[in-house]
Scaffold this motif. Structure first.
Motif, PDB file in Angstrom:
ATOM      1  N   TYR A  69      -4.279  -2.877 -16.442  1.00  0.00           N
ATOM      2  CA  TYR A  69      -3.997  -2.260 -15.137  1.00  0.00           C
ATOM      3  C   TYR A  69      -3.502  -0.844 -15.351  1.00  0.00           C
ATOM      4  O   TYR A  69      -2.852  -0.544 -16.359  1.00  0.00           O
ATOM      5  N   SER A  70      -3.812   0.038 -14.382  1.00  0.00           N
ATOM      6  CA  SER A  70      -3.095   1.313 -14.367  1.00  0.00           C
ATOM      7  C   SER A  70      -2.239   1.309 -13.107  1.00  0.00           C
ATOM      8  O   SER A  70      -2.613   0.708 -12.096  1.00  0.00           O
ATOM      9  N   TYR A  71      -1.088   1.928 -13.201  1.00  0.00           N
ATOM     10  CA  TYR A  71      -0.215   1.937 -12.019  1.00  0.00           C
ATOM     11  C   TYR A  71       0.316   3.325 -11.742  1.00  0.00           C
ATOM     12  O   TYR A  71       0.524   4.124 -12.650  1.00  0.00           O
ATOM     13  N   VAL A  72       0.485   3.573 -10.450  1.00  0.00           N
ATOM     14  CA  VAL A  72       0.976   4.884 -10.023  1.00  0.00           C
ATOM     15  C   VAL A  72       2.135   4.649  -9.053  1.00  0.00           C
ATOM     16  O   VAL A  72       1.966   3.979  -8.034  1.00  0.00           O
ATOM     17  N   PRO A  73       3.315   5.176  -9.384  1.00  0.00           N
ATOM     18  CA  PRO A  73       4.419   5.051  -8.433  1.00  0.00           C
ATOM     19  C   PRO A  73       4.095   5.839  -7.160  1.00  0.00           C
ATOM     20  O   PRO A  73       3.575   6.947  -7.223  1.00  0.00           O
ATOM     21  N   ALA A  74       4.316   5.242  -5.995  1.00  0.00           N
ATOM     22  CA  ALA A  74       4.073   5.924  -4.733  1.00  0.00           C
ATOM     23  C   ALA A  74       5.233   5.596  -3.796  1.00  0.00           C
ATOM     24  O   ALA A  74       5.993   4.665  -4.055  1.00  0.00           O
ATOM     25  N   LYS A  75       5.343   6.362  -2.722  1.00  0.00           N
ATOM     26  CA  LYS A  75       6.504   6.251  -1.823  1.00  0.00           C
ATOM     27  C   LYS A  75       6.708   4.810  -1.307  1.00  0.00           C
ATOM     28  O   LYS A  75       7.811   4.295  -1.286  1.00  0.00           O
ATOM     29  N   ASP A  76       5.630   4.194  -0.882  1.00  0.00           N
ATOM     30  CA  ASP A  76       5.779   2.869  -0.269  1.00  0.00           C
ATOM     31  C   ASP A  76       5.525   1.716  -1.231  1.00  0.00           C
ATOM     32  O   ASP A  76       5.262   0.595  -0.812  1.00  0.00           O
ATOM     33  N   GLY A  77       5.552   1.991  -2.506  1.00  0.00           N
ATOM     34  CA  GLY A  77       5.369   0.915  -3.469  1.00  0.00           C
ATOM     35  C   GLY A  77       4.378   1.328  -4.540  1.00  0.00           C
ATOM     36  O   GLY A  77       3.490   2.128  -4.281  1.00  0.00           O
ATOM     37  N   VAL A  78       4.573   0.740  -5.727  1.00  0.00           N
ATOM     38  CA  VAL A  78       3.710   1.087  -6.854  1.00  0.00           C
ATOM     39  C   VAL A  78       2.289   0.576  -6.595  1.00  0.00           C
ATOM     40  O   VAL A  78       2.112  -0.563  -6.150  1.00  0.00           O
ATOM     41  N   ARG A  79       1.296   1.413  -6.815  1.00  0.00           N
ATOM     42  CA  ARG A  79      -0.111   0.993  -6.639  1.00  0.00           C
ATOM     43  C   ARG A  79      -0.674   0.578  -7.990  1.00  0.00           C
ATOM     44  O   ARG A  79      -0.480   1.283  -8.984  1.00  0.00           O
ATOM     45  N   ILE A  80      -1.412  -0.511  -7.993  1.00  0.00           N
ATOM     46  CA  ILE A  80      -1.975  -1.017  -9.251  1.00  0.00           C
ATOM     47  C   ILE A  80      -3.474  -1.176  -9.122  1.00  0.00           C
ATOM     48  O   ILE A  80      -3.972  -1.655  -8.100  1.00  0.00           O
ATOM     49  N   THR A  81      -4.198  -0.773 -10.158  1.00  0.00           N
ATOM     50  CA  THR A  81      -5.652  -0.962 -10.154  1.00  0.00           C
ATOM     51  C   THR A  81      -6.044  -1.653 -11.446  1.00  0.00           C
ATOM     52  O   THR A  81      -5.575  -1.270 -12.523  1.00  0.00           O
ATOM     53  N   GLN A  82      -6.915  -2.667 -11.320  1.00  0.00           N
ATOM     54  CA  GLN A  82      -7.402  -3.340 -12.534  1.00  0.00           C
ATOM     55  C   GLN A  82      -8.505  -2.494 -13.143  1.00  0.00           C
ATOM     56  O   GLN A  82      -9.445  -2.082 -12.456  1.00  0.00           O
ATOM     57  N   SER A  83      -8.370  -2.238 -14.457  1.00  0.00           N
ATOM     58  CA  SER A  83      -9.318  -1.333 -15.096  1.00  0.00           C
ATOM     59  C   SER A  83     -10.538  -2.074 -15.661  1.00  0.00           C
ATOM     60  O   SER A  83     -10.485  -3.274 -15.916  1.00  0.00           O
ATOM     61  N   HIS A  84     -11.619  -1.320 -15.866  1.00  0.00           N
ATOM     62  CA  HIS A  84     -12.851  -1.899 -16.432  1.00  0.00           C
ATOM     63  C   HIS A  84     -12.656  -2.327 -17.880  1.00  0.00           C
ATOM     64  O   HIS A  84     -13.458  -3.065 -18.424  1.00  0.00           O
ATOM     65  N   GLU A  85     -11.574  -1.846 -18.494  1.00  0.00           N
ATOM     66  CA  GLU A  85     -11.309  -2.256 -19.886  1.00  0.00           C
ATOM     67  C   GLU A  85     -10.916  -3.732 -19.973  1.00  0.00           C
ATOM     68  O   GLU A  85     -10.891  -4.305 -21.063  1.00  0.00           O
ATOM     69  N   GLY A 234       2.338  -1.851  -0.028  1.00  0.00           N
ATOM     70  CA  GLY A 234       1.604  -0.623   0.308  1.00  0.00           C
ATOM     71  C   GLY A 234       1.722  -0.232   1.770  1.00  0.00           C
ATOM     72  O   GLY A 234       1.403   0.901   2.132  1.00  0.00           O
ATOM     73  N   SER A 235       2.220  -1.154   2.621  1.00  0.00           N
ATOM     74  CA  SER A 235       2.374  -0.774   4.037  1.00  0.00           C
ATOM     75  C   SER A 235       3.558   0.193   4.152  1.00  0.00           C
ATOM     76  O   SER A 235       4.416   0.242   3.267  1.00  0.00           O
ATOM     77  N   PHE A 238       7.298  -0.330   2.780  1.00  0.00           N
ATOM     78  CA  PHE A 238       7.335  -1.586   2.016  1.00  0.00           C
ATOM     79  C   PHE A 238       8.433  -1.560   0.941  1.00  0.00           C
ATOM     80  O   PHE A 238       9.217  -2.507   0.815  1.00  0.00           O
ATOM     81  N   GLY A 239       8.485  -0.479   0.170  1.00  0.00           N
ATOM     82  CA  GLY A 239       9.443  -0.394  -0.943  1.00  0.00           C
ATOM     83  C   GLY A 239      10.880  -0.572  -0.458  1.00  0.00           C
ATOM     84  O   GLY A 239      11.661  -1.320  -1.050  1.00  0.00           O
ATOM     85  N   GLU A 240      11.198   0.086   0.642  1.00  0.00           N
ATOM     86  CA  GLU A 240      12.560   0.017   1.194  1.00  0.00           C
ATOM     87  C   GLU A 240      12.864  -1.414   1.699  1.00  0.00           C
ATOM     88  O   GLU A 240      13.924  -1.974   1.411  1.00  0.00           O
ATOM     89  N   ARG A 241      11.895  -2.003   2.414  1.00  0.00           N
ATOM     90  CA  ARG A 241      12.136  -3.354   2.940  1.00  0.00           C
ATOM     91  C   ARG A 241      12.268  -4.371   1.805  1.00  0.00           C
ATOM     92  O   ARG A 241      13.106  -5.268   1.847  1.00  0.00           O
ATOM     93  N   LEU A 242      11.426  -4.200   0.778  1.00  0.00           N
ATOM     94  CA  LEU A 242      11.498  -5.127  -0.366  1.00  0.00           C
ATOM     95  C   LEU A 242      12.872  -5.022  -1.034  1.00  0.00           C
ATOM     96  O   LEU A 242      13.518  -6.035  -1.329  1.00  0.00           O
ATOM     97  N   HIS A 243      13.313  -3.796  -1.248  1.00  0.00           N
ATOM     98  CA  HIS A 243      14.601  -3.567  -1.900  1.00  0.00           C
ATOM     99  C   HIS A 243      15.749  -4.209  -1.117  1.00  0.00           C
ATOM    100  O   HIS A 243      16.591  -4.928  -1.665  1.00  0.00           O
ATOM    101  N   ARG A 244      15.742  -4.011   0.205  1.00  0.00           N
ATOM    102  CA  ARG A 244      16.807  -4.573   1.050  1.00  0.00           C
ATOM    103  C   ARG A 244      16.755  -6.101   1.051  1.00  0.00           C
ATOM    104  O   ARG A 244      17.784  -6.776   1.040  1.00  0.00           O
ATOM    105  N   CYS A 245      15.538  -6.629   1.026  1.00  0.00           N
ATOM    106  CA  CYS A 245      15.386  -8.093   1.017  1.00  0.00           C
ATOM    107  C   CYS A 245      15.884  -8.665  -0.314  1.00  0.00           C
ATOM    108  O   CYS A 245      16.697  -9.593  -0.342  1.00  0.00           O
ATOM    109  N   VAL A 246      15.422  -8.073  -1.415  1.00  0.00           N
ATOM    110  CA  VAL A 246      15.770  -8.604  -2.746  1.00  0.00           C
ATOM    111  C   VAL A 246      17.282  -8.552  -2.969  1.00  0.00           C
ATOM    112  O   VAL A 246      17.877  -9.487  -3.517  1.00  0.00           O
TER     113      VAL A 246
END
Ligand SMILES: Nc1ncnc2c1ncn2[C@@H]1O[C@H](COP(=O)(O)OP(=O)(O)OP(=O)(O)O)[C@@H](O)[C@H]1O
Ligand SMILES: C[C@@](O)(CCOP(=O)(O)O)CC(=O)O
Length: 450
Positions: A69-85, A234-235, A238-246
């Motif tokens: 996977y490659s991942y990119v930190p973004a404002k509303d949550g880390v985005r992950i993409t499965q790579s062809h490797e 990603g909505s 999301f990051g803020e709500r997840l953090h408050r929930c956890v």
């Protein structure tokens, strides 16, 4: 980043199946000594790019179980993409979703997620009823892909999600791993419940994740809207709500899960034994059908649910009473036998009334036969029931197990021959109850696999 090796246990729901979906009732769940192990370490030859990071996940007991996977930190949550490797042709939703949830949470704590990561997964044999192709140390190669592995229903996904969550937390927040994660169990629990529900695509009762984190317990579920409020990865926000929930920061939605560890004990002279019924069919939609019946017949169902809840409480109390008495005198198991047999007859009533094969006749026959073995105190269909397994309370000695094995070797069901259900072998799994939930493992656990 520290290298971390952890494990989390599988589960068996001995009492409270279906009831535990409703907060008004409880489930008696045992953690098992079949574990899923995770090692997280920094990848050595990482080519660092300031925006994108790589995570290489391997489950080397299975063919082609390799996801990059490659991942990119973004404002509303880390985005992950499965790579062809990736060598795997399929996605692994439990791994992928857990990575998104945990990395999003860590990113929200402003933790620097630098460098590439290697994650290796190992599972104890009893999670899959497969002939092994080879063994290295205490783990086997199964010689099949994960999709072709035959699961035994011990909760592999919950143990996997929980152990990945704990391992990543321990790797990036080292003090979290102190004393077997004792001060961070609730964070691991809340985060793993959120990730597991998202990966499953539904909010279940979560008893399997609770057992993976805390081990054996009497479990009361959380209010489902707690997690529904977090929304999709990603909505917006999301990051803020997840953090408050956890971190349980929302006063309007406090975590109300109840995990009673001290309510659960087993006398030292007894153990749980799981029998895997190798059968060709599973009934889909059992939960939906049972709940639909309950909605249609609320009064009848409430009576049954109350009686079953009483059965769960009586079973806990009797097991605990015998465990404490055992230190003083030889115990009599008649009450325990009666309590289990009452629960079984209520489950059969649930089966008959809802029209769902929770304890179908072939399992009744199997359980009755097992109960004729002198060392067997009683048994039930665990969890949602059905044709796949039975769980027994058995004297913890060689003779009882040998006698049981002899019965199962010759076992042939005489019921339901026309039902289209392929009758197969019944095998004893090697697992038994284990009180401990998530734990750190020695660094040597993965020798030969990494
Ligand atoms: N050893 C493993 N390596 C990688 N992924 C795994 C492994 N074991 C389980 N998984 C993931 O978990 C999924 C199986 O989860 P599922 O909830 O269907 O089964 P389970 O939790 O074992 O069963 P049950 O809920 O009936 O007890 C697999 O498809 C895979 O995504
Ligand atoms: C029917 C249910 O109460 C138990 C399912 O247990 P299992 O997956 O069969 O071990 C569902 C749940 O609690 O999520």
């Amino acid at each position: 980043m520290a290298t971390i090796t952890v494990s989390a246990p599988g589960k068996v729901l001995l009492a409270g199946g279906y009831l535990v979906l409703d907060r008004a009732y409880q489930g008696l769940v045992f953690g098992l000594d079949a574990r899923i192990y995770i090692c997280v370490q920094a990848a050595t030859n990482s080519e660092t790019d300031s925006n994108s990071r790589k995570i290489i996940v391997r489950s080397p007991q299975f063919e082609k179980a390799h996801w990059v996977y490659s991942y990119v930190p973004a404002k509303d949550g880390v985005r992950i993409t499965q790579s062809h490797e990736s060598e795997s042709d399929t996605r692994n939703p439990f791994v992928e979703t857990t990575l998104v949830y945990v990395l999003t949470y860590l990113f929200h704590l402003s933790i620097d997620l630098v460098g590439d990561l290697n994650i290796t997964i190992l599972a104890d044999d009893d999670y899959y009823s497969h002939t092994k192709s080879s063994t290295k140390g205490s783990f086997s190669k199964f010689g099949v892909t994960l999709a072709n592995a035959h699961k035994t229903g011990l909760g592999s996904s919950a143990a996997l999600v929980t152990s990945i969550t704990a391992a990543l937390l321990g790797a990036f927040v080292p003090h979290a791993a102190n004393s077997e994660f004792s001060s961070h169990q609730h964070v691991i629990h809340n985060l793993a419940q959120a990730a597991h529900c998202a990966a499953q695509g539904k909010v279940g009762s979560g008893f399997d994740v609770a057992a993976a984190v805390y081990g054996s317990c009497l479990y009361r579920r959380f209010t489902p809207s707690l997690l529904e409020h977090v929304g999709d990865a990603g909505s917006d926000g999301f990051g803020e709500r997840l953090h408050r929930c956890v971190e349980n920061l929302d006063p309007h939605r406090p975590w109300d899960v109840e995990v009673l560890k001290q309510a659960v004990q087993i006398p030292r002279s007894l153990r749980l034994v799981l029998c895997d019924v190798d059968c060709g069919s599973q009934t889909p939609g059992m939960v939906k059908k049972v709940l639909a019946w309950r909605k249609e017949r609320p009064e009848e169902a409430d009576l049954l649910w109350s009686a079953l809840q009483q059965g769960t409480e009586d079973l806990c109390a009797e097991l605990k009473r015998l465990a404490q008495l055992e230190a003083i005198e030889e115990i009599k198991r008649e009450n325990l036998r009666d309590t289990i047999s009452t629960i079984r007859s209520l489950i059969r009533e649930m089966s008959n009334k809802s029209g769902v094969p929770i304890e179908p006749p072939s399992q009744t026959e199997l359980l009755d036969a097992c109960c004729t073995v002198p060392g067997v105190v009683g048994g039930v269909v665990p969890g949602a029931g059905g044709y796949d397994a039975v769980v027994l309370l058995v004297e913890d000695n060689e003779k009882a197990l040998v006698d049981l094995q002899n019965l199962l070797d010759k076992w042939k069901s005489t019921t339901e021959s026309g039902s289209g259900i392929a009758k197969g072998r019944v095998s004893l799994l090697g697992v038994k109850q284990d009180v401990q939930g998530i734990k750190m493992e020695p660094a040597g656990t993965f020798v030969g696999w990494i």
